[in-house]
Design a protein around this motif. Structure first.
Motif, PDB file in Angstrom:
ATOM      1  N   ALA A  19     -28.872  15.056 -13.964  1.00 19.14           N
ATOM      2  CA  ALA A  19     -29.581  14.231 -14.947  1.00 19.14           C
ATOM      3  C   ALA A  19     -28.590  13.599 -15.916  1.00 19.14           C
ATOM      4  O   ALA A  19     -28.740  12.443 -16.304  1.00 19.14           O
ATOM      5  CB  ALA A  19     -30.605  15.072 -15.708  1.00 19.14           C
ATOM      6  N   TRP A  20     -27.555  14.321 -16.297  1.00 15.97           N
ATOM      7  CA  TRP A  20     -26.547  13.809 -17.224  1.00 15.97           C
ATOM      8  C   TRP A  20     -25.827  12.608 -16.611  1.00 15.97           C
ATOM      9  O   TRP A  20     -25.588  11.610 -17.267  1.00 15.97           O
ATOM     10  CB  TRP A  20     -25.552  14.909 -17.553  1.00 15.97           C
ATOM     11  N   ARG A  21     -25.470  12.733 -15.332  1.00 14.19           N
ATOM     12  CA  ARG A  21     -24.765  11.641 -14.667  1.00 14.19           C
ATOM     13  C   ARG A  21     -25.646  10.416 -14.502  1.00 14.19           C
ATOM     14  O   ARG A  21     -25.156   9.302 -14.494  1.00 14.19           O
ATOM     15  CB  ARG A  21     -24.260  12.089 -13.307  1.00 14.19           C
ATOM     16  N   ARG A  22     -26.931  10.620 -14.334  1.00 14.41           N
ATOM     17  CA  ARG A  22     -27.847   9.477 -14.211  1.00 14.41           C
ATOM     18  C   ARG A  22     -28.076   8.816 -15.554  1.00 14.41           C
ATOM     19  O   ARG A  22     -28.502   7.682 -15.608  1.00 14.41           O
ATOM     20  CB  ARG A  22     -29.176   9.934 -13.636  1.00 14.41           C
ATOM     21  N   GLY A  23     -27.794   9.527 -16.629  1.00 11.00           N
ATOM     22  CA  GLY A  23     -27.865   8.933 -17.955  1.00 11.00           C
ATOM     23  C   GLY A  23     -29.000   9.475 -18.790  1.00 11.00           C
ATOM     24  O   GLY A  23     -30.158   9.291 -18.459  1.00 11.00           O
ATOM     25  N   ILE A  24     -28.657  10.167 -19.870  1.00 11.42           N
ATOM     26  CA  ILE A  24     -29.680  10.655 -20.794  1.00 11.42           C
ATOM     27  C   ILE A  24     -29.455  10.101 -22.192  1.00 11.42           C
ATOM     28  O   ILE A  24     -30.290  10.265 -23.057  1.00 11.42           O
ATOM     29  CB  ILE A  24     -29.736  12.198 -20.855  1.00 11.42           C
ATOM     30  N   SER A  25     -28.332   9.404 -22.398  1.00 17.27           N
ATOM     31  CA  SER A  25     -28.024   8.939 -23.747  1.00 17.27           C
ATOM     32  C   SER A  25     -28.521   7.533 -24.017  1.00 17.27           C
ATOM     33  O   SER A  25     -28.677   7.148 -25.161  1.00 17.27           O
ATOM     34  CB  SER A  25     -26.519   8.996 -23.980  1.00 17.27           C
ATOM     35  N   GLY A  26     -28.737   6.761 -22.989  1.00 21.23           N
ATOM     36  CA  GLY A  26     -29.177   5.390 -23.183  1.00 21.23           C
ATOM     37  C   GLY A  26     -28.037   4.411 -23.365  1.00 21.23           C
ATOM     38  O   GLY A  26     -28.245   3.227 -23.490  1.00 21.23           O
ATOM     39  N   ALA A  27     -26.800   4.904 -23.389  1.00 19.95           N
ATOM     40  CA  ALA A  27     -25.646   4.020 -23.527  1.00 19.95           C
ATOM     41  C   ALA A  27     -25.405   3.292 -22.211  1.00 19.95           C
ATOM     42  O   ALA A  27     -25.619   3.841 -21.141  1.00 19.95           O
ATOM     43  CB  ALA A  27     -24.405   4.827 -23.899  1.00 19.95           C
ATOM     44  N   GLN A  28     -24.960   2.078 -22.318  1.00 22.43           N
ATOM     45  CA  GLN A  28     -24.676   1.299 -21.120  1.00 22.43           C
ATOM     46  C   GLN A  28     -23.403   1.821 -20.470  1.00 22.43           C
ATOM     47  O   GLN A  28     -22.424   2.114 -21.135  1.00 22.43           O
ATOM     48  CB  GLN A  28     -24.497  -0.179 -21.469  1.00 22.43           C
ATOM     49  N   GLU A  29     -23.439   1.912 -19.154  1.00 30.21           N
ATOM     50  CA  GLU A  29     -22.247   2.318 -18.429  1.00 30.21           C
ATOM     51  C   GLU A  29     -21.294   1.137 -18.348  1.00 30.21           C
ATOM     52  O   GLU A  29     -21.723  -0.004 -18.240  1.00 30.21           O
ATOM     53  CB  GLU A  29     -22.613   2.757 -17.009  1.00 30.21           C
ATOM     54  N   PRO A  30     -19.994   1.398 -18.389  1.00 31.89           N
ATOM     55  CA  PRO A  30     -19.062   0.286 -18.241  1.00 31.89           C
ATOM     56  C   PRO A  30     -19.187  -0.307 -16.845  1.00 31.89           C
ATOM     57  O   PRO A  30     -19.364   0.411 -15.873  1.00 31.89           O
ATOM     58  CB  PRO A  30     -17.687   0.929 -18.456  1.00 31.89           C
ATOM     59  N   THR A  31     -19.101  -1.608 -16.779  1.00 26.84           N
ATOM     60  CA  THR A  31     -19.220  -2.259 -15.479  1.00 26.84           C
ATOM     61  C   THR A  31     -17.929  -2.080 -14.717  1.00 26.84           C
ATOM     62  O   THR A  31     -16.832  -2.215 -15.261  1.00 26.84           O
ATOM     63  CB  THR A  31     -19.529  -3.754 -15.644  1.00 26.84           C
ATOM     64  N   ARG A  32     -18.071  -1.776 -13.452  1.00 26.39           N
ATOM     65  CA  ARG A  32     -16.907  -1.588 -12.601  1.00 26.39           C
ATOM     66  C   ARG A  32     -16.592  -2.896 -11.906  1.00 26.39           C
ATOM     67  O   ARG A  32     -17.487  -3.638 -11.535  1.00 26.39           O
ATOM     68  CB  ARG A  32     -17.192  -0.511 -11.554  1.00 26.39           C
ATOM     69  N   PRO A  33     -15.312  -3.177 -11.685  1.00 26.42           N
ATOM     70  CA  PRO A  33     -14.989  -4.401 -10.965  1.00 26.42           C
ATOM     71  C   PRO A  33     -15.440  -4.299  -9.519  1.00 26.42           C
ATOM     72  O   PRO A  33     -15.526  -3.208  -8.951  1.00 26.42           O
ATOM     73  CB  PRO A  33     -13.464  -4.489 -11.071  1.00 26.42           C
ATOM     74  N   ALA A  34     -15.722  -5.443  -8.942  1.00 31.34           N
ATOM     75  CA  ALA A  34     -16.146  -5.474  -7.543  1.00 31.34           C
ATOM     76  C   ALA A  34     -15.009  -4.978  -6.667  1.00 31.34           C
ATOM     77  O   ALA A  34     -13.832  -5.180  -6.971  1.00 31.34           O
ATOM     78  CB  ALA A  34     -16.526  -6.891  -7.156  1.00 31.34           C
ATOM     79  N   PRO A  35     -15.328  -4.323  -5.543  1.00 27.64           N
ATOM     80  CA  PRO A  35     -14.275  -3.797  -4.681  1.00 27.64           C
ATOM     81  C   PRO A  35     -13.355  -4.873  -4.138  1.00 27.64           C
ATOM     82  O   PRO A  35     -12.212  -4.624  -3.864  1.00 27.64           O
ATOM     83  CB  PRO A  35     -15.025  -3.116  -3.541  1.00 27.64           C
ATOM     84  N   SER A  36     -13.861  -6.100  -4.003  1.00 29.62           N
ATOM     85  CA  SER A  36     -13.034  -7.149  -3.434  1.00 29.62           C
ATOM     86  C   SER A  36     -12.162  -7.838  -4.475  1.00 29.62           C
ATOM     87  O   SER A  36     -11.359  -8.681  -4.132  1.00 29.62           O
ATOM     88  CB  SER A  36     -13.930  -8.193  -2.751  1.00 29.62           C
ATOM     89  N   SER A  37     -12.335  -7.499  -5.762  1.00 31.85           N
ATOM     90  CA  SER A  37     -11.544  -8.169  -6.792  1.00 31.85           C
ATOM     91  C   SER A  37     -10.105  -7.673  -6.749  1.00 31.85           C
ATOM     92  O   SER A  37      -9.846  -6.488  -6.573  1.00 31.85           O
ATOM     93  CB  SER A  37     -12.147  -7.925  -8.175  1.00 31.85           C
ATOM     94  N   PRO A  38      -9.155  -8.583  -6.936  1.00 30.34           N
ATOM     95  CA  PRO A  38      -7.749  -8.170  -6.886  1.00 30.34           C
ATOM     96  C   PRO A  38      -7.389  -7.360  -8.127  1.00 30.34           C
ATOM     97  O   PRO A  38      -7.810  -7.663  -9.227  1.00 30.34           O
ATOM     98  CB  PRO A  38      -6.991  -9.488  -6.838  1.00 30.34           C
ATOM     99  N   ARG A  39      -6.599  -6.343  -7.908  1.00 27.91           N
ATOM    100  CA  ARG A  39      -6.133  -5.510  -9.010  1.00 27.91           C
ATOM    101  C   ARG A  39      -4.629  -5.681  -9.150  1.00 27.91           C
ATOM    102  O   ARG A  39      -3.935  -6.001  -8.197  1.00 27.91           O
ATOM    103  CB  ARG A  39      -6.425  -4.035  -8.737  1.00 27.91           C
ATOM    104  N   GLY A  40      -4.189  -5.394 -10.332  1.00 31.85           N
ATOM    105  CA  GLY A  40      -2.758  -5.456 -10.576  1.00 31.85           C
ATOM    106  C   GLY A  40      -2.048  -4.272  -9.953  1.00 31.85           C
ATOM    107  O   GLY A  40      -2.666  -3.311  -9.509  1.00 31.85           O
ATOM    108  N   PRO A  41      -0.720  -4.282  -9.933  1.00 29.65           N
ATOM    109  CA  PRO A  41       0.024  -3.183  -9.308  1.00 29.65           C
ATOM    110  C   PRO A  41      -0.132  -1.871 -10.067  1.00 29.65           C
ATOM    111  O   PRO A  41      -0.033  -0.808  -9.488  1.00 29.65           O
ATOM    112  CB  PRO A  41       1.468  -3.663  -9.326  1.00 29.65           C
ATOM    113  N   LYS A  42      -0.420  -1.911 -11.378  1.00 25.24           N
ATOM    114  CA  LYS A  42      -0.543  -0.676 -12.145  1.00 25.24           C
ATOM    115  C   LYS A  42      -1.799   0.099 -11.778  1.00 25.24           C
ATOM    116  O   LYS A  42      -1.803   1.309 -11.738  1.00 25.24           O
ATOM    117  CB  LYS A  42      -0.576  -0.995 -13.642  1.00 25.24           C
ATOM    118  N   GLY A  43      -2.929  -0.591 -11.537  1.00 22.78           N
ATOM    119  CA  GLY A  43      -4.193   0.085 -11.318  1.00 22.78           C
ATOM    120  C   GLY A  43      -4.518   0.323  -9.862  1.00 22.78           C
ATOM    121  O   GLY A  43      -5.562   0.844  -9.544  1.00 22.78           O
ATOM    122  N   SER A  44      -3.645  -0.075  -8.944  1.00 20.70           N
ATOM    123  CA  SER A  44      -3.999   0.033  -7.531  1.00 20.70           C
ATOM    124  C   SER A  44      -3.733   1.440  -7.022  1.00 20.70           C
ATOM    125  O   SER A  44      -2.797   2.102  -7.413  1.00 20.70           O
ATOM    126  CB  SER A  44      -3.197  -0.984  -6.716  1.00 20.70           C
ATOM    127  N   GLY A  45      -4.588   1.878  -6.114  1.00 24.80           N
ATOM    128  CA  GLY A  45      -4.400   3.157  -5.451  1.00 24.80           C
ATOM    129  C   GLY A  45      -4.885   4.341  -6.246  1.00 24.80           C
ATOM    130  O   GLY A  45      -5.249   4.252  -7.404  1.00 24.80           O
TER     131      GLY A  45
END
Length: 129
Positions: A85-111
């Motif tokens: 239930a906690w992971r599904r959300g009980i606080s009402g705060a918006q979850e941060p949006t994740r980038p699309a899997p096809s979006s290019p990432r920089g070398p620091k965040g890859s892998g």
């Protein structure tokens, strides 16, 4: 007091027209119901966990092992459902949006973490450290 068939039909039509006219607002309303449901589940899980502790201690004091084992199972099940239930959300705060899997990432965040550590190790080996 339950709704009559006519009232239920009208309510369904209103919900459908709202979803067609303003889908973002409709999804916000549905989200608040989901949050309320998850909060209810979390509260029930807390009570269940406390009941499991009481059963565990009661089984230990009365030397009835099966009651203690049942209490432990209740505790584990309650903790699992609470985390879900906690992971599904009980606080009402918006979850941060994740980038699309096809979006290019920089070398620091890859892998993954392991891949980044392997890259660092390889750079150190190549640089002669």
């Amino acid at each position: 007091m339950p709704l009559s068939d006519e009232e239920a039909r009208l309510l369904a039509q209103l919900e459908q027209s709202l979803a067609e006219e303003d889908p973002e607002f409709a999804s916000t309303l549905r989200g608040s119901k989901l949050i309320a449901h998850n909060r209810r589940v979390a509260a029930i899980c807390v009570v269940g966990f406390l009941a499991g502790i009481a059963m565990l201690l009661g089984g230990a004091v009365s030397k009835m092992t099966w009651i203690g084992a049942a209490g432990f199972i209740v505790m584990v099940a309650s903790a699992y459902l609470f985390v879900r239930a906690w992971r599904r959300g009980i606080s009402g705060a918006q979850e941060p949006t994740r980038p699309a899997p096809s979006s290019p990432r920089g070398p620091k965040g890859s892998g993954s973490f392991v891949e980044r550590m392997e890259e660092r190790w390889q750079r150190r080996q190549d640089d002669g450290y």
